[in-house]
Write a protein that holds these residues in place. Structure first.
Motif, PDB file in Angstrom:
ATOM      1  N   ARG A 142       0.846  -1.202   0.000  1.00 51.70           N
ATOM      2  CA  ARG A 142       0.000   0.000   0.000  1.00 51.70           C
ATOM      3  C   ARG A 142       0.879   1.250   0.000  1.00 51.70           C
ATOM      4  O   ARG A 142       1.914   1.297   0.649  1.00 51.70           O
ATOM      5  CB  ARG A 142      -0.882  -0.035   1.243  1.00 51.70           C
ATOM      6  CG  ARG A 142      -1.922   1.024   1.297  1.00 51.70           C
ATOM      7  CD  ARG A 142      -2.785   0.800   2.559  1.00 51.70           C
ATOM      8  NE  ARG A 142      -3.969   1.591   2.480  1.00 51.70           N
ATOM      9  CZ  ARG A 142      -5.066   1.249   1.825  1.00 51.70           C
ATOM     10  NH1 ARG A 142      -5.131   0.103   1.209  1.00 51.70           N
ATOM     11  NH2 ARG A 142      -6.110   2.050   1.787  1.00 51.70           N
ATOM     12  N   GLY A 143       0.436   2.264  -0.739  1.00 49.79           N
ATOM     13  CA  GLY A 143       1.168   3.521  -0.764  1.00 49.79           C
ATOM     14  C   GLY A 143       0.391   4.596  -1.489  1.00 49.79           C
ATOM     15  O   GLY A 143      -0.767   4.402  -1.871  1.00 49.79           O
ATOM     16  N   LYS A 144       1.048   5.744  -1.665  1.00 49.92           N
ATOM     17  CA  LYS A 144       0.438   6.870  -2.369  1.00 49.92           C
ATOM     18  C   LYS A 144       1.253   7.194  -3.604  1.00 49.92           C
ATOM     19  O   LYS A 144       2.488   7.156  -3.576  1.00 49.92           O
ATOM     20  CB  LYS A 144       0.400   8.114  -1.475  1.00 49.92           C
ATOM     21  CG  LYS A 144      -0.660   8.073  -0.424  1.00 49.92           C
ATOM     22  CD  LYS A 144      -0.733   9.395   0.319  1.00 49.92           C
ATOM     23  CE  LYS A 144      -1.784   9.309   1.409  1.00 49.92           C
ATOM     24  NZ  LYS A 144      -1.845  10.529   2.188  1.00 49.92           N
ATOM     25  N   SER A 200       3.266   9.295  -5.831  1.00 49.34           N
ATOM     26  CA  SER A 200       4.023  10.526  -5.589  1.00 49.34           C
ATOM     27  C   SER A 200       4.329  11.275  -6.878  1.00 49.34           C
ATOM     28  O   SER A 200       4.539  12.482  -6.845  1.00 49.34           O
ATOM     29  CB  SER A 200       5.309  10.223  -4.819  1.00 49.34           C
ATOM     30  OG  SER A 200       6.030   9.189  -5.433  1.00 49.34           O
ATOM     31  N   ILE A 247       5.388   5.344  -6.702  1.00 50.82           N
ATOM     32  CA  ILE A 247       4.552   5.171  -5.520  1.00 50.82           C
ATOM     33  C   ILE A 247       5.436   5.160  -4.279  1.00 50.82           C
ATOM     34  O   ILE A 247       6.431   4.436  -4.232  1.00 50.82           O
ATOM     35  CB  ILE A 247       3.758   3.844  -5.617  1.00 50.82           C
ATOM     36  CG1 ILE A 247       2.886   3.855  -6.870  1.00 50.82           C
ATOM     37  CG2 ILE A 247       2.939   3.600  -4.354  1.00 50.82           C
ATOM     38  CD1 ILE A 247       2.410   2.489  -7.307  1.00 50.82           C
ATOM     39  N   THR A 248       5.091   5.995  -3.308  1.00 53.96           N
ATOM     40  CA  THR A 248       5.775   5.968  -2.022  1.00 53.96           C
ATOM     41  C   THR A 248       4.969   5.054  -1.115  1.00 53.96           C
ATOM     42  O   THR A 248       3.808   5.338  -0.802  1.00 53.96           O
ATOM     43  CB  THR A 248       5.893   7.378  -1.413  1.00 53.96           C
ATOM     44  OG1 THR A 248       6.601   8.215  -2.337  1.00 53.96           O
ATOM     45  CG2 THR A 248       6.636   7.335  -0.089  1.00 53.96           C
ATOM     46  N   LEU A 249       5.584   3.937  -0.730  1.00 54.10           N
ATOM     47  CA  LEU A 249       4.906   2.957   0.099  1.00 54.10           C
ATOM     48  C   LEU A 249       4.749   3.470   1.524  1.00 54.10           C
ATOM     49  O   LEU A 249       5.451   4.393   1.941  1.00 54.10           O
ATOM     50  CB  LEU A 249       5.684   1.636   0.086  1.00 54.10           C
ATOM     51  CG  LEU A 249       5.884   1.028  -1.307  1.00 54.10           C
ATOM     52  CD1 LEU A 249       6.750  -0.217  -1.216  1.00 54.10           C
ATOM     53  CD2 LEU A 249       4.546   0.720  -1.960  1.00 54.10           C
ATOM     54  N   ASP A 250       3.844   2.868   2.268  1.00 50.47           N
ATOM     55  CA  ASP A 250       3.561   3.312   3.634  1.00 50.47           C
ATOM     56  C   ASP A 250       4.807   3.308   4.523  1.00 50.47           C
ATOM     57  O   ASP A 250       4.897   4.092   5.456  1.00 50.47           O
ATOM     58  CB  ASP A 250       2.468   2.445   4.267  1.00 50.47           C
ATOM     59  CG  ASP A 250       1.089   2.736   3.677  1.00 50.47           C
ATOM     60  OD1 ASP A 250       0.946   3.741   2.940  1.00 50.47           O
ATOM     61  OD2 ASP A 250       0.158   1.955   3.956  1.00 50.47           O
ATOM     62  N   ASN A 251       5.787   2.437   4.232  1.00 45.21           N
ATOM     63  CA  ASN A 251       6.998   2.375   5.058  1.00 45.21           C
ATOM     64  C   ASN A 251       8.070   3.362   4.589  1.00 45.21           C
ATOM     65  O   ASN A 251       9.130   3.446   5.190  1.00 45.21           O
ATOM     66  CB  ASN A 251       7.570   0.959   5.068  1.00 45.21           C
ATOM     67  CG  ASN A 251       8.277   0.618   3.782  1.00 45.21           C
ATOM     68  OD1 ASN A 251       7.889   1.082   2.711  1.00 45.21           O
ATOM     69  ND2 ASN A 251       9.309  -0.185   3.877  1.00 45.21           N
ATOM     70  N   ASP A 264       9.583   3.316   1.483  1.00 44.73           N
ATOM     71  CA  ASP A 264      10.239   2.837   0.264  1.00 44.73           C
ATOM     72  C   ASP A 264       9.473   3.336  -0.942  1.00 44.73           C
ATOM     73  O   ASP A 264       8.271   3.612  -0.864  1.00 44.73           O
ATOM     74  CB  ASP A 264      10.278   1.301   0.229  1.00 44.73           C
ATOM     75  CG  ASP A 264      11.421   0.712   1.030  1.00 44.73           C
ATOM     76  OD1 ASP A 264      12.536   1.255   0.962  1.00 44.73           O
ATOM     77  OD2 ASP A 264      11.198  -0.306   1.713  1.00 44.73           O
ATOM     78  N   GLU A 265      10.165   3.451  -2.070  1.00 45.14           N
ATOM     79  CA  GLU A 265       9.522   3.835  -3.323  1.00 45.14           C
ATOM     80  C   GLU A 265       9.504   2.647  -4.259  1.00 45.14           C
ATOM     81  O   GLU A 265      10.406   1.817  -4.254  1.00 45.14           O
ATOM     82  CB  GLU A 265      10.282   4.977  -4.010  1.00 45.14           C
ATOM     83  CG  GLU A 265       9.825   6.329  -3.626  1.00 45.14           C
ATOM     84  CD  GLU A 265      10.367   7.421  -4.534  1.00 45.14           C
ATOM     85  OE1 GLU A 265       9.929   8.553  -4.337  1.00 45.14           O
ATOM     86  OE2 GLU A 265      11.211   7.158  -5.406  1.00 45.14           O
ATOM     87  N   VAL A 322      -4.195   6.885  -3.108  1.00 50.47           N
ATOM     88  CA  VAL A 322      -3.769   5.662  -2.428  1.00 50.47           C
ATOM     89  C   VAL A 322      -3.976   4.497  -3.385  1.00 50.47           C
ATOM     90  O   VAL A 322      -5.054   4.345  -3.969  1.00 50.47           O
ATOM     91  CB  VAL A 322      -4.556   5.444  -1.123  1.00 50.47           C
ATOM     92  CG1 VAL A 322      -4.207   4.093  -0.506  1.00 50.47           C
ATOM     93  CG2 VAL A 322      -4.264   6.567  -0.143  1.00 50.47           C
TER      94      VAL A 322
END
Length: 145
Positions: free
Chosen positions: A11-13, A15, A28-32, A34-35, A55
């Protein structure tokens, strides 16, 4: 409950989107933190309403994660490269499942042949690099109510 059979659901947003004539590169920038970079058609971006800030879920089937030894001394063309430590290995009749975690805590699963598993001498605690081609990532969005 898992709605998709793929082991890696990240999951991520969104960017950034770099538009092309047929395909778009979606970062995508992941929730943790990482890209991950994927390449999907412009039509898919429009259909899914993908735009910066949206998202999304990046879906990567475990066989699409190629493993390399961290000290291989090779450079790779794959856009997505995740250095991690092997946490668990499960050897099957033909293939092995390798679970590894990056420094930022991203957990990924790879499925490789037993021949590769043995040749690479993969074991718990070993450092590996997970390689994922940008075109091997499926992007999903949640349905709006």
């Amino acid at each position: 409950m898992r709605a998709v059979s793929a082991r890696n659901q990240l999951r991520g947003k969104v960017s950034a989107i770099i538009e092309g004539s047929v395909n778009n590169e979606v970062i995508i920038t992941l929730d943790n933190g990482d890209e991950i970079v994927t390449v999907i058609t412009k039509q898919s971006c429009e259909t899914l309403g993908i735009s910066p800030g949206k998202v999304v879920i990046s879906i990567i089937k475990a066989p699409w994660v190629v493993l390399a030894q961290a000290d291989s001394n090779l450079l790779f063309s794959a856009r997505n490269q995740f250095l991690g430590q092997v946490k668990k290995c499960v050897k099957g009749a033909v293939n092995s499942t390798v679970h590894f975690v990056t420094e930022k805590g991203l957990g990924l699963t790879a499925v490789i042949t037993n021949e590769s598993f043995d040749e690479m001498e993969i074991k718990e605690g070993a450092q590996v690099v997970g390689l994922v081609k940008a075109s091997s990532i499926i992007v999903a969005t949640e349905k709006e109510a």
